[in-house]
Structures are given as C-alpha cells and as structure tokens.
Design an enzyme around this catalytic site. Structure first.
Site, PDB file in Angstrom:
ATOM      1  N   ASN A 275      -7.587  -2.454  14.156  1.00 33.10           N
ATOM      2  CA  ASN A 275      -8.947  -2.829  13.751  1.00 33.10           C
ATOM      3  C   ASN A 275      -8.933  -4.047  12.824  1.00 33.10           C
ATOM      4  O   ASN A 275      -9.899  -4.299  12.121  1.00 33.10           O
ATOM      5  CB  ASN A 275      -9.640  -1.647  13.066  1.00 33.10           C
ATOM      6  CG  ASN A 275      -8.891  -1.188  11.811  1.00 33.10           C
ATOM      7  OD1 ASN A 275      -7.902  -1.796  11.422  1.00 33.10           O
ATOM      8  ND2 ASN A 275      -9.368  -0.123  11.188  1.00 33.10           N
TER       9      ASN A 275
ATOM     10  N   HIS B 122      -7.166  -4.476  10.149  1.00 37.20           N
ATOM     11  CA  HIS B 122      -6.960  -4.262   8.710  1.00 37.20           C
ATOM     12  C   HIS B 122      -5.679  -4.957   8.253  1.00 37.20           C
ATOM     13  O   HIS B 122      -4.754  -5.173   9.031  1.00 37.20           O
ATOM     14  CB  HIS B 122      -6.985  -2.780   8.324  1.00 37.20           C
ATOM     15  CG  HIS B 122      -5.807  -1.954   8.723  1.00 37.20           C
ATOM     16  ND1 HIS B 122      -5.916  -0.642   9.114  1.00 37.20           N
ATOM     17  CD2 HIS B 122      -4.486  -2.220   8.777  1.00 37.20           C
ATOM     18  CE1 HIS B 122      -4.729  -0.145   9.377  1.00 37.20           C
ATOM     19  NE2 HIS B 122      -3.839  -1.083   9.186  1.00 37.20           N
TER      20      HIS B 122
ATOM     21  N   ASP C  94       0.824  -1.210   0.000  1.00 36.18           N
ATOM     22  CA  ASP C  94       0.000   0.000   0.000  1.00 36.18           C
ATOM     23  C   ASP C  94       0.855   1.257   0.000  1.00 36.18           C
ATOM     24  O   ASP C  94       2.073   1.188   0.151  1.00 36.18           O
ATOM     25  CB  ASP C  94      -0.961  -0.007   1.215  1.00 36.18           C
ATOM     26  CG  ASP C  94      -0.265  -0.348   2.525  1.00 36.18           C
ATOM     27  OD1 ASP C  94       0.963  -0.216   2.606  1.00 36.18           O
ATOM     28  OD2 ASP C  94      -0.959  -0.745   3.472  1.00 36.18           O
TER      29      ASP C  94
HETATM   30  C1  GLP Z   1      -0.398   0.631   8.380  1.00 34.68           C
HETATM   31  C2  GLP Z   1      -0.115  -0.212   7.148  1.00 34.68           C
HETATM   32  C3  GLP Z   1      -0.407  -1.657   7.410  1.00 34.68           C
HETATM   33  C4  GLP Z   1       0.272  -2.093   8.671  1.00 34.68           C
HETATM   34  C5  GLP Z   1      -0.282  -1.311   9.831  1.00 34.68           C
HETATM   35  C6  GLP Z   1       0.279  -1.722  11.173  1.00 34.68           C
HETATM   36  O1  GLP Z   1      -1.721   0.968   8.518  1.00 34.68           O
HETATM   37  N1  GLP Z   1      -0.846   0.213   6.013  1.00 34.68           N
HETATM   38  O2  GLP Z   1      -0.011  -2.433   6.292  1.00 34.68           O
HETATM   39  O3  GLP Z   1       0.080  -3.464   8.864  1.00 34.68           O
HETATM   40  O4  GLP Z   1       0.026   0.044   9.589  1.00 34.68           O
HETATM   41  O5  GLP Z   1       1.411  -0.981  11.470  1.00 34.68           O
HETATM   42  P1  GLP Z   1       2.299  -1.127  12.749  1.00 34.68           P
HETATM   43  O6  GLP Z   1       3.169  -2.303  12.501  1.00 34.68           O
HETATM   44  O7  GLP Z   1       3.085   0.140  12.822  1.00 34.68           O
HETATM   45  O8  GLP Z   1       1.402  -1.314  13.912  1.00 34.68           O
END
Ligand code: GLP
Length: 252
Positions: A136, A138, A67
């Site tokens: 959440n 995702h 992304d």
């Molecule tokens: C962002 C990215 C995700 C990632 C998420 C969690 O939203 N788009 O792909 O998994 O962050 O990030 P973190 O590892 O900093 O908690």
C-alpha cells in the site's frame, strides 16, 4: 529522485549493499537508518560477506531501525530486534551500544517515541536511510493516511499490512495490530534515502510513489520531495513504470 532498475533481486541486493558500503567507507562513523522485511535480507547478506571478505568496518557505525511491533520484546522471534540480529548484527561488528530499535514493550509509548527522535538528533541525524515499501506504499509503518505523521509515533497497522506480514507469523491473528514507526519528517531529514522494492506485488506502489501525486494516501510519494532519494527496483517491481525506466539508471 533517481531510479535504478535491476534485472534481478540479487543485483538489487548488490546495488543496495554497494551504496551502504560506500557510505561507510567514506564516513566510518555513519549513522544508518535500517529497515526490515524480506526485501533487504539479500542486502544484509551481501554486507556480511563484504565485512568478512575485506573487513568493512562497522565499529564506528550507529544504527536506528525504522520501526518495531508493539507488544513484541527483543527476544521474540518475530520481533525486528530478532530479525536484525539474525540477518545482520550477529555477523558484523556494530557495537551493541550503537544499535537502536524502538522498544516494542515500552510502557510509555509516547515517551519512547520522543526519546527515539531525540537520540537520532543527538547522533547528528541519519546519513543514509534504507527503506522498503509496503504493497500500500507504506514506508516504515507509515500507513496511507489523511496527513503525513511527522515524528516517531504509534501506528495502527492497516488490514492489508497485517495480511501481508502474516506470512512471518503462525496466522493473521498473531500479527500485532500496533507498531512504533519513525515518522515521515524523521525519514525526510535523513541526508540520503534509498528505497528497495522487489516483486510484482510492489509494482503498483512503486508506480504511485514515483509518478503519482505527493500525498499521505501514498506515503512513499513524499520521497519525490527529498533532495537525495534513490529507488532501487527489480524488473518486476518496476514493471508498471514507463518503458524507459525499466532498465538502468535514471533521474526523474
Ligand atoms: C513491513 C515493514 C516495512 C517494510 C515492509 C515491506 O511492513 N515495517 O518497513 O518495508 O514490511 O516488507 P517486505 O520487504 O517483506 O515486503
């Protein structure tokens, strides 16, 4: 679905790096799906170390990031292009022409999304897709929804995601509201998927992803239907799972 619970973040990073290194060792021309966020930083650090120590060769590897924020160019310090350079690409020998990250400044966003999926197909599909997980649940930027969005698409970020990611920006208002994300089908078509989860704030999302019903309200739950999905969680992220899953490796 396999779940590997590690005692520490360091162990989680090592377990993930070992899977990636093994993949490249067995298939030097692998297509990797890459992820950003705090969680994979340790894994990238370990892969850089392995590259330096024993020359793990990335020269034939092709990468596709999950992304990218819309509105941020590759040079923006908050962009995922920048993240990938800073944590990985600057230190290993992935060829620049083999690196793919959605263009956050694309004028034709729909065209960019279609071209991204076409490029993945043209590369032969993704061999190993790495994922993080949002609070959440995702994956990529596939936010909880009423349906699974199939292909690479434009997303409006949830308020919860904007709040969670504000720590990387000056303040919450600076977090982009839109992103381009691989879709659920794009992710599910990967031959192998490895999701990393670290910390207490991910425990509920991990529990719902692993044990909850498969539903677009919990995007990561779709991995229950993947033929080769592994979740690597540290003990904090696994803390809401039944006791037997809180140590070692298990098939669910
Ligand atoms: C962002 C990215 C995700 C990632 C998420 C969690 O939203 N788009 O792909 O998994 O962050 O990030 P973190 O590892 O900093 O908690």
């Amino acid at each position: 679905m396999r779940i590997i619970t590690t005692e520490s973040y360091d162990e989680l990073s090592m377990a993930a790096a070992s899977i990636v290194a093994g993949q490249i060792y067995l298939k030097p021309a692998s297509v990797l799906g890459l992820t950003t966020g705090s969680t994979p930083e340790g894994m990238y650090g370990k892969l850089v170390a392995v590259h330096k120590a024993i020359g793990l060769d990335f020269s034939k590897v092709t990468t596709f990031n999950l992304d990218a924020y819309l509105g941020l160019g590759a040079d923006d310090p908050q962009s995922y292009h920048h993240f990938m350079q800073k944590h990985f690409f600057d230190y290993v020998n992935v060829k620049p022409e083999n690196i793919h990250i959605p263009d956050g400044l694309a004028k034709d966003v729909t065209g960019e999304c279609r071209a991204y999926d076409a490029a993945i197909r043209a590369a032969g599909g993704i061999d190993l897709q790495l994922l993080g997980i949002g609070r959440n649940a995702h994956i990529g930027f596939n936010e909880p929804d009423v349906k699974f969005e199939a292909a690479t698409h434009k997303v409006r970020l949830d308020d919860e995601t904007i709040q969670a990611n504000a720590r990387f920006f000056e303040d919450e208002t600076a977090v982009p509201r839109y992103a381009i994300s691989m879709g659920i089908k794009t992710i599910m078509l990967a031959r192998r998927v490895v999701l990393l989860a670290s910390g207490w704030e991910k425990a509920d999302a991990v529990k719902r992803a692993v044990l909850g019903s498969v539903s677009p309200a919990t995007p990561a739950s779709i991995l229950q239907l993947h033929q080769d999905a592994t979740i690597i969680a540290d003990s904090a992220a696994a803390s809401l799972l039944p006791e037997k899953f809180q140590h070692g490796e298990h098939e669910i």
